[in-house]
Design an enzyme around this catalytic site. Structure first.
Site, PDB file in Angstrom:
ATOM      1  N   ASP A   6       0.860  -1.183   0.000  1.00 42.89           N
ATOM      2  CA  ASP A   6       0.000   0.000   0.000  1.00 42.89           C
ATOM      3  C   ASP A   6       0.899   1.237   0.000  1.00 42.89           C
ATOM      4  OD1 ASP A   6      -2.116   1.679   0.137  1.00 42.89           O
ATOM      5  OD2 ASP A   6      -2.828   1.038   2.121  1.00 42.89           O
ATOM      6  N   ASP A 101      -2.913   2.509  -6.062  1.00 45.57           N
ATOM      7  CA  ASP A 101      -1.858   2.547  -5.057  1.00 45.57           C
ATOM      8  C   ASP A 101      -1.819   1.366  -4.109  1.00 45.57           C
ATOM      9  OD1 ASP A 101      -4.178   3.244  -3.795  1.00 45.57           O
ATOM     10  OD2 ASP A 101      -3.335   4.908  -2.668  1.00 45.57           O
ATOM     11  N   GLU A 102      -2.553   0.309  -4.379  1.00 42.51           N
ATOM     12  CA  GLU A 102      -2.414  -0.868  -3.513  1.00 42.51           C
ATOM     13  C   GLU A 102      -2.675  -2.142  -4.301  1.00 42.51           C
ATOM     14  OE1 GLU A 102      -5.404  -1.430  -0.443  1.00 42.51           O
ATOM     15  OE2 GLU A 102      -6.629   0.148  -1.341  1.00 42.51           O
TER      16      GLU A 102
END
Lengths: 392, 370
Positions: A6, A101-102
């Site tokens: 993350d 983003d993860e």
């Protein structure tokens, strides 16, 4: 073992990397207060003032008037996200991105090649820092649910490992809000029956939870035991692609629900097209205020990835599932039954209507790629009273 | 009324007209078949309000003229189960009697006055086709209809009668069947605007009711209906409303490769390749190379197949993917020894199958990418 990677304050960190003068100062990436924008990302400096993402920018600026507001550059973040993805891909093809983003990475079986899961997680963090000058947090655990909690516990720059033998010790003290699916409303209901930690959920007899929350009760109970059988599924192998959303306020108005559904369909359509898939089965999921959950599905004549066709099927399902006056808590839509080959029967007479819809989707996707997922909406999804309580 | 006739002749006539009797209908009277007896003979009449048929019963002796309604299902069962050569039908008051050699039935019968009228053939100007040619035209086009299309009027066969050429066309937008035969005009038939499309139901009824190959068939077309007459039958049908696509425009004219094939062996190879296909992956690759055609199919969860067929072809290699069912349906209506030519351009464009007697069949391929 599963690693959940993350990125820390992703958009804001990318901006800080590009403009070093921002480092150490409060930075908000998001829309302007004049345009009634919201915070898309906040760096850690501004978070100290109580600013968080999804907050109206005007509120954020009241909390921290000196904050610097930067308009988001989604295409650029997507490019950086692709670079991160390539680092993850170098360990295993079992990478399931959740957003820009993860991502989950299943490193089971990678140990002989790259060392332990913990070593891989450290390497991933190190490589992202070295090559991209960005900071990631990682959680390493036996399943997705635990890995996702773990990555979030020591942000920023965290690395939390949950060994299979230490699952209970890890989960028990955590607040119930950490359980996947427990929001503000459910948390309050749990607290009413005296449950405030995950450990208490674990020791509550299953029938008690089932009586209170139905099927979701069993789901919470299993999670509290640390059980989560979901596999890491790369998008391209997914049997279906779906999106769902839990509303802040339970909804009853069919028109509002239809509009919410269209937003979800837009996201599903976009993802399906990104992977160049076409599906035949449209699924609808509705969870009512009492947690009763129904799913309905329909099969189309031919596989599609056209937003309008998915939407027509999905609204048909919504209108025929007997909503009545029941309050709806969650709505989900998915497309599955992907055609095994990409062979598409061509037509002798070009279907002008279908061609136009395909072109429309292509243009919309281009705009979203360039300006971000929220850059473009269908008119019918915009309703003035959307996120406010319904007055009647 | 009363009449006596051959059981087999009545059964043949009855089964032909029964094909159009609707199974479910808001008008229950349509589930009857009307028997009209005049001193000239007996006629069975059935209709579903869109399509109607009048069919002469052979060798009937009318003792007392009149009309009666035969309930379709019960009468059908009686005709099937009864023994003996002759059969007598009689109506007294509201009661219908069906009598055979050693059996007698008494059935309730509705009032024939309630039964809708089915137009007879009254045109003085009409086209004349030969029964054999008409049958072949229907067989060659009917299978390509699409009764579910919402974009076009594809739920039937386009009938284009001009001068001495009759053209029939049918398409479901993925393939197109076009065939021609000679026709003649009786009187001066007015050339109509637009293109009459005859519902597929009516076309199959026509095919089933046609008799002797050499008999003439009369066809008259009005603004919204078509009437057809042979020695024994008259069929009335409403035309399909809506637009038929410009089919002439999609027949490829500039093929780059021509392959010589014979229907029978080609059909056999296609049937062999059909075995390893399923709903998800229906495509079969047709690879044409000098002297040899290779059919390759792959279906997830089923397997793979490769079928070879020697062919008359010496051009460059061409590969194209078809839904094999479309090819098989076309080959099925040809005789095994029928020679045909396949004209190809490339993997993304329509392919044209042609026979020497002017039958054209256009198929769109499956595209691998988009």
């Amino acid at each position: 073992m599963i690693i959940h990677v993350d990125m820390d304050a992703f958009y804001a960190s990318v901006e800080e990397r590009e403009r070093p003068e921002l480092v150490g100062r409060p930075v908000i990436v998001g829309g302007t207060p004049e345009g009634r924008g919201v915070v898309a990302a906040a760096n850690y400096v501004v978070r100290k003032f109580g600013v968080h993402s999804a907050m109206p920018t005007s509120t954020a600026l009241r909390l921290c008037p000196q904050a610097i507001v930067i308009p988001p550059r989604h295409a650029f973040y997507a490019e950086v996200s692709g670079q991160i993805r390539r680092i993850l891909d170098s360990y295993t093809p079992l990478v399931e991105p959740l957003s820009l983003d993860e991502a989950f990475v299943d490193v089971t079986g990678c140990e002989p090649l790259f060392g332990s899961a913990v070593k891989i997680a450290k390497e991933i963090k190190h490589t992202i820092r070295q090559r991209l000058r960005l900071v990631a947090s990682a959680g390493v655990a036996p399943n997705k649910f635990l890995a996702k909690i773990a990555s979030d516990l020591r942000k920023p720059d965290g690395l939390v490992v949950v060994e299979p033998s230490a699952v209970q010790a890890f989960l028990d003290p955590l607040p119930i809000g950490r359980l996947w699916g427990v929001g503000r409303v459910t948390a309050e209901e749990l607290k009413r029956i005296g449950i405030s930690t995950i450990g208490q959920v674990r020791t509550t007899p299953l029938p008690v939870l089932q009586q209170q929350f139905g099927k979701a009760g069993e789901h919470f109970w299993r999670l509290a035991q640390g059980i989560d059988d979901r596999k890491v599924i790369p998008d391209r192998e997914a049997k279906s692609i779906s999106h769902e959303t839990t509303f802040a306020i339970d909804l009853t108005d069919l028109e509002v629900l239809r509009a919410k559904l269209l937003e979800l369909v837009e996201q599903v359509g976009w993802r399906v097209r990104q992977h160049d898939l076409r599906g035949r089965t449209v699924q609808l999921k509705v969870r009512f205020a009492n947690f009763h959950t129904i799913t309905r599905e329909t099969t189309l004549d031919k596989p599609t990835n056209i937003t309008r066709e998915i939407w027509e099927a999905a609204t048909g399902l919504l209108e025929n599932c007997g909503l009545g006056t029941q309050r709806v808590r969650l709505l989900g839509v998915g497309l599955g039954g992907f055609a095994a080959s990409h062979a598409v029967q061509l037509s002798l007479f070009p279907d002008e209507g279908r061609q136009k819809q395909t072109q429309l989707d292509q243009v919309a996707d281009l705009i979203r790629d360039k300006f971000g997922g929220k850059a473009l909406h269908r008119g019918s999804t915009i309703r003035p009273h959307f996120d406010r309580p319904e007055s009647d | 009324m009363k009449l006596t006739c051959q059981r087999s002749a009545l059964a043949t006539a009855f089964q032909t007209v029964a094909g159009i009797v609707p199974a479910r209908t808001p008008k229950p009277i349509l589930q009857n078949i009307k028997l009209q007896a005049t001193m000239e003979g007996a006629t069975l009449v059935a209709t579903d309000s869109e399509v109607g048929i009048r069919y002469r019963v052979g060798e009937a002796t009318v003792d007392a003229p009149g009309e009666l309604l035969l309930p379709k299902n019960k009468t059908n069962d009686i005709l099937r189960e009864m023994v003996g050569d002759t059969i007598t039908l009689e109506k007294t008051d509201e009661v219908l009697w069906i009598r055979g050699d050693r059996a007698e039935y008494r059935l309730g019968s509705e009032d024939p006055v309630e039964f809708p009228n089915v137009s007879g053939f009254e045109a003085n100007e009409y086209y004349i086709l030969q029964t054999g040619a008409l049958k072949q035209m229907i067989r060659r086009t009917l299978f390509a209809c699409d009764t579910e299309s919402t974009r076009y009027a594809l739920g039937g066969v386009l009938i284009d009668l001009k001068g001495d050429v009759a053209t029939f066309a049918a398409t479901d937008t993925r393939r197109l069947a076009v065939t021609k035969c000679a026709c003649a005009m009786q009187g001066k038939v007015e050339v109509r605007n637009g293109t009459p499309v005859v519902p597929s139901r009516a076309m199959s009824l026509i095919e089933r009711s046609l008799g002797d190959e050499n008999e003439p068939v009369w066809i008259a077309i009005d603004t919204n209906h078509l009437l057809l007459k042979t020695a024994v039958t008259t069929i009335y049908t409403r035309l399909v409303e809506g637009r038929f696509p410009k089919y002439q425009d999609v027949i490829p004219r500039h093929a780059t490769s021509t392959v010589d094939l014979v229907a029978g062996p080609f059909h056999m190879a296609v049937r062999q390749s059909l075995i390893v296909t399923n709903e998800e992956s229906r495509g079969v690759d047709f690879r044409f190379a000098p002297g040899i055609l290779t059919l390759v199919s792959q279906a997830a969860d089923v397997g793979e197949s490769k079928v070879e067929l020697p062919i008359g072809y010496d051009g460059p290699e061409v590969s194209i993917t078809f839904d094999p069912r479309y090819i098989a349906e076309f080959l099925k209506v040809l005789t095994a020894e029928q020679p045909l030519k396949l004209e190809l351009t490339n993997a993304d464009n329509a392919a044209l199958f042609k026979t020497e007697d002017g039958y054209n069949y256009v198929v769109m391929p499956l595209s691998r990418d988009r």
